[in-house]
Design a protein around this motif. Structure first.
Motif, PDB file in Angstrom:
ATOM      1  N   LEU A  56      81.019 -27.422  90.307  1.00 36.42           N
ATOM      2  CA  LEU A  56      79.580 -27.276  90.506  1.00 36.42           C
ATOM      3  C   LEU A  56      78.886 -26.726  89.262  1.00 36.42           C
ATOM      4  O   LEU A  56      77.751 -27.093  88.969  1.00 36.42           O
ATOM      5  N   LEU A  57      79.572 -25.845  88.522  1.00 39.12           N
ATOM      6  CA  LEU A  57      78.966 -25.299  87.304  1.00 39.12           C
ATOM      7  C   LEU A  57      78.734 -26.384  86.267  1.00 39.12           C
ATOM      8  O   LEU A  57      77.734 -26.367  85.550  1.00 39.12           O
ATOM      9  N   MET A  58      79.656 -27.345  86.191  1.00 44.47           N
ATOM     10  CA  MET A  58      79.467 -28.450  85.266  1.00 44.47           C
ATOM     11  C   MET A  58      78.275 -29.302  85.690  1.00 44.47           C
ATOM     12  O   MET A  58      77.424 -29.661  84.878  1.00 44.47           O
ATOM     13  N   ASP A  91      70.431 -28.804  84.492  1.00 40.95           N
ATOM     14  CA  ASP A  91      69.515 -27.917  83.768  1.00 40.95           C
ATOM     15  C   ASP A  91      68.924 -28.535  82.500  1.00 40.95           C
ATOM     16  O   ASP A  91      67.984 -27.983  81.927  1.00 40.95           O
ATOM     17  N   LEU A  92      69.474 -29.657  82.028  1.00 39.34           N
ATOM     18  CA  LEU A  92      68.934 -30.285  80.825  1.00 39.34           C
ATOM     19  C   LEU A  92      67.511 -30.759  81.085  1.00 39.34           C
ATOM     20  O   LEU A  92      67.178 -31.222  82.172  1.00 39.34           O
ATOM     21  N   ALA A  93      66.669 -30.659  80.068  1.00 37.30           N
ATOM     22  CA  ALA A  93      65.248 -30.961  80.228  1.00 37.30           C
ATOM     23  C   ALA A  93      64.978 -32.445  80.470  1.00 37.30           C
ATOM     24  O   ALA A  93      64.065 -32.803  81.219  1.00 37.30           O
ATOM     25  N   ASP A  94      65.761 -33.316  79.847  1.00 40.41           N
ATOM     26  CA  ASP A  94      65.501 -34.744  79.944  1.00 40.41           C
ATOM     27  C   ASP A  94      66.472 -35.395  80.940  1.00 40.41           C
ATOM     28  O   ASP A  94      67.688 -35.340  80.743  1.00 40.41           O
ATOM     29  N   GLN A  95      65.927 -36.016  81.965  1.00 41.21           N
ATOM     30  CA  GLN A  95      66.755 -36.603  83.034  1.00 41.21           C
ATOM     31  C   GLN A  95      67.671 -37.701  82.510  1.00 41.21           C
ATOM     32  O   GLN A  95      68.852 -37.756  82.849  1.00 41.21           O
ATOM     33  N   TYR A  96      67.152 -38.572  81.677  1.00 38.14           N
ATOM     34  CA  TYR A  96      67.949 -39.681  81.145  1.00 38.14           C
ATOM     35  C   TYR A  96      69.123 -39.147  80.326  1.00 38.14           C
ATOM     36  O   TYR A  96      70.264 -39.568  80.500  1.00 38.14           O
ATOM     37  N   ASP A  97      68.820 -38.205  79.441  1.00 34.77           N
ATOM     38  CA  ASP A  97      69.878 -37.607  78.609  1.00 34.77           C
ATOM     39  C   ASP A  97      70.900 -36.865  79.472  1.00 34.77           C
ATOM     40  O   ASP A  97      72.100 -36.909  79.192  1.00 34.77           O
ATOM     41  N   ALA A  98      70.425 -36.191  80.509  1.00 33.40           N
ATOM     42  CA  ALA A  98      71.331 -35.437  81.387  1.00 33.40           C
ATOM     43  C   ALA A  98      72.364 -36.362  82.010  1.00 33.40           C
ATOM     44  O   ALA A  98      73.567 -36.078  81.975  1.00 33.40           O
ATOM     45  N   VAL A  99      71.920 -37.497  82.540  1.00 35.64           N
ATOM     46  CA  VAL A  99      72.844 -38.424  83.194  1.00 35.64           C
ATOM     47  C   VAL A  99      73.775 -39.058  82.165  1.00 35.64           C
ATOM     48  O   VAL A  99      74.987 -39.146  82.379  1.00 35.64           O
ATOM     49  N   SER A 100      73.221 -39.464  81.020  1.00 30.65           N
ATOM     50  CA  SER A 100      74.051 -40.089  79.976  1.00 30.65           C
ATOM     51  C   SER A 100      75.130 -39.136  79.477  1.00 30.65           C
ATOM     52  O   SER A 100      76.303 -39.512  79.344  1.00 30.65           O
ATOM     53  N   GLU A 101      74.763 -37.898  79.205  1.00 33.83           N
ATOM     54  CA  GLU A 101      75.720 -36.914  78.703  1.00 33.83           C
ATOM     55  C   GLU A 101      76.749 -36.535  79.774  1.00 33.83           C
ATOM     56  O   GLU A 101      77.917 -36.296  79.469  1.00 33.83           O
ATOM     57  N   VAL A 145      77.869 -38.550  82.153  1.00 35.19           N
ATOM     58  CA  VAL A 145      78.811 -39.676  82.221  1.00 35.19           C
ATOM     59  C   VAL A 145      79.815 -39.594  81.071  1.00 35.19           C
ATOM     60  O   VAL A 145      81.018 -39.790  81.260  1.00 35.19           O
ATOM     61  N   GLU A 146      79.333 -39.278  79.886  1.00 36.53           N
ATOM     62  CA  GLU A 146      80.236 -39.118  78.729  1.00 36.53           C
ATOM     63  C   GLU A 146      81.255 -38.009  78.987  1.00 36.53           C
ATOM     64  O   GLU A 146      82.442 -38.145  78.669  1.00 36.53           O
ATOM     65  N   ALA A 147      80.812 -36.901  79.559  1.00 36.46           N
ATOM     66  CA  ALA A 147      81.703 -35.778  79.844  1.00 36.46           C
ATOM     67  C   ALA A 147      82.758 -36.169  80.884  1.00 36.46           C
ATOM     68  O   ALA A 147      83.936 -35.807  80.758  1.00 36.46           O
ATOM     69  N   ILE A 148      82.368 -36.938  81.876  1.00 36.93           N
ATOM     70  CA  ILE A 148      83.325 -37.400  82.893  1.00 36.93           C
ATOM     71  C   ILE A 148      84.374 -38.277  82.221  1.00 36.93           C
ATOM     72  O   ILE A 148      85.574 -38.139  82.479  1.00 36.93           O
ATOM     73  N   ARG A 149      83.938 -39.174  81.368  1.00 33.16           N
ATOM     74  CA  ARG A 149      84.860 -40.090  80.693  1.00 33.16           C
ATOM     75  C   ARG A 149      85.819 -39.345  79.762  1.00 33.16           C
ATOM     76  O   ARG A 149      86.968 -39.782  79.587  1.00 33.16           O
ATOM     77  N   ARG A 150      85.362 -38.235  79.201  1.00 27.28           N
ATOM     78  CA  ARG A 150      86.234 -37.413  78.347  1.00 27.28           C
ATOM     79  C   ARG A 150      87.186 -36.552  79.181  1.00 27.28           C
ATOM     80  O   ARG A 150      88.109 -35.955  78.666  1.00 27.28           O
ATOM     81  N   GLY A 151      86.900 -36.428  80.469  1.00 30.19           N
ATOM     82  CA  GLY A 151      87.712 -35.589  81.335  1.00 30.19           C
ATOM     83  C   GLY A 151      87.342 -34.132  81.239  1.00 30.19           C
ATOM     84  O   GLY A 151      88.188 -33.263  81.453  1.00 30.19           O
ATOM     85  N   ASP A 152      86.049 -33.832  80.953  1.00 31.79           N
ATOM     86  CA  ASP A 152      85.609 -32.444  80.771  1.00 31.79           C
ATOM     87  C   ASP A 152      85.405 -31.674  82.078  1.00 31.79           C
ATOM     88  O   ASP A 152      84.955 -30.557  82.058  1.00 31.79           O
TER      89      ASP A 152
END
Length: 196
Positions: A168-170, A176-186, A188-195
């Motif tokens: 949940l913290l992730m 909390d990111l200001a830009d919705q589009y960037d939040a979702v894109s980033e 997805v990248e974090a999920i793909r990296r296994g973060d």
């Protein structure tokens, strides 16, 4: 010429001693306001929240987009159920901000989400208990919490039984990111990296 009604100020009004028939009458009288007013009812207590503002809608939409991105990336089949009213006649009525069925379409969603900007007195989990909604997620004061239905009632948990790998913290960090589009894109990248 009629004078326009003054704009509603965001807040919650709580009425006690309201029976089911009175609740349904009030609900019908306020129906013309659409999504501008949200009603919650449980055992004689009625909360009227008005209006739903831009912050509420932004959090609801972004949280929904993040969860949907997570489920797509993980190959979890889901169905968006939206914000329809869940009623247990004579006892409870509530409309979640968003809801999801996991795996298959269902009459009762597996997860309901409530975005709380202004707190009321009703315990929202109790509204969904008669319908046996498995999980109730809350966003309140910048924090996500979730409650899972167990035999004794709803119990707060650190992770969803439907997404045991999702922290949940992730999720909150990207919400909390200001830009919705960037939040979702980033995210997805974090999920793909296994973060997670």
């Amino acid at each position: 010429m009629t004078t326009p009604a003054p704009p509603l100020v965001e807040g919650i009004s709580t009425l006690h001693g309201v029976d089911w028939e009175q609740f349904k009458t009030i609900e019908a009288a306020l129906a013309h306001l659409g999504k501008g007013v949200k009603l919650s009812y449980f055992n004689g207590v009625l909360e009227i929240m008005s209006p739903i503002g831009p912050r509420h809608e932004d959090v609801k939409s972004t949280l929904g987009l993040l969860l949907e991105a997570y489920m797509r990336e993980k190959g979890i089949r889901f169905y968006v159920c939206g914000g329809f009213t869940l009623e247990s006649p004579k006892t409870a009525s509530g409309t979640p901000d968003e809801s999801y069925a996991i795996g298959t379409r269902k009459k009762i969603p597996d997860i309901v989400i409530e975005v709380i900007i202004t707190s009321g007195r009703l315990h929202k989990t109790e509204i969904y208990r008669p319908k046996q909604v498995p999980e109730v997620w809350f966003w309140k004061k910048g924090q996500i919490t979730l409650f899972h239905l167990e035999e004794q009632g709803y119990v707060q948990r650190e992770r969803s039984v439907f997404f045991p790998d999702l922290e949940l913290l992730m999720l909150q960090r990207y919400l909390d990111l200001a830009d919705q589009y960037d939040a979702v894109s980033e995210f997805v990248e974090a999920i793909r990296r296994g973060d997670q």
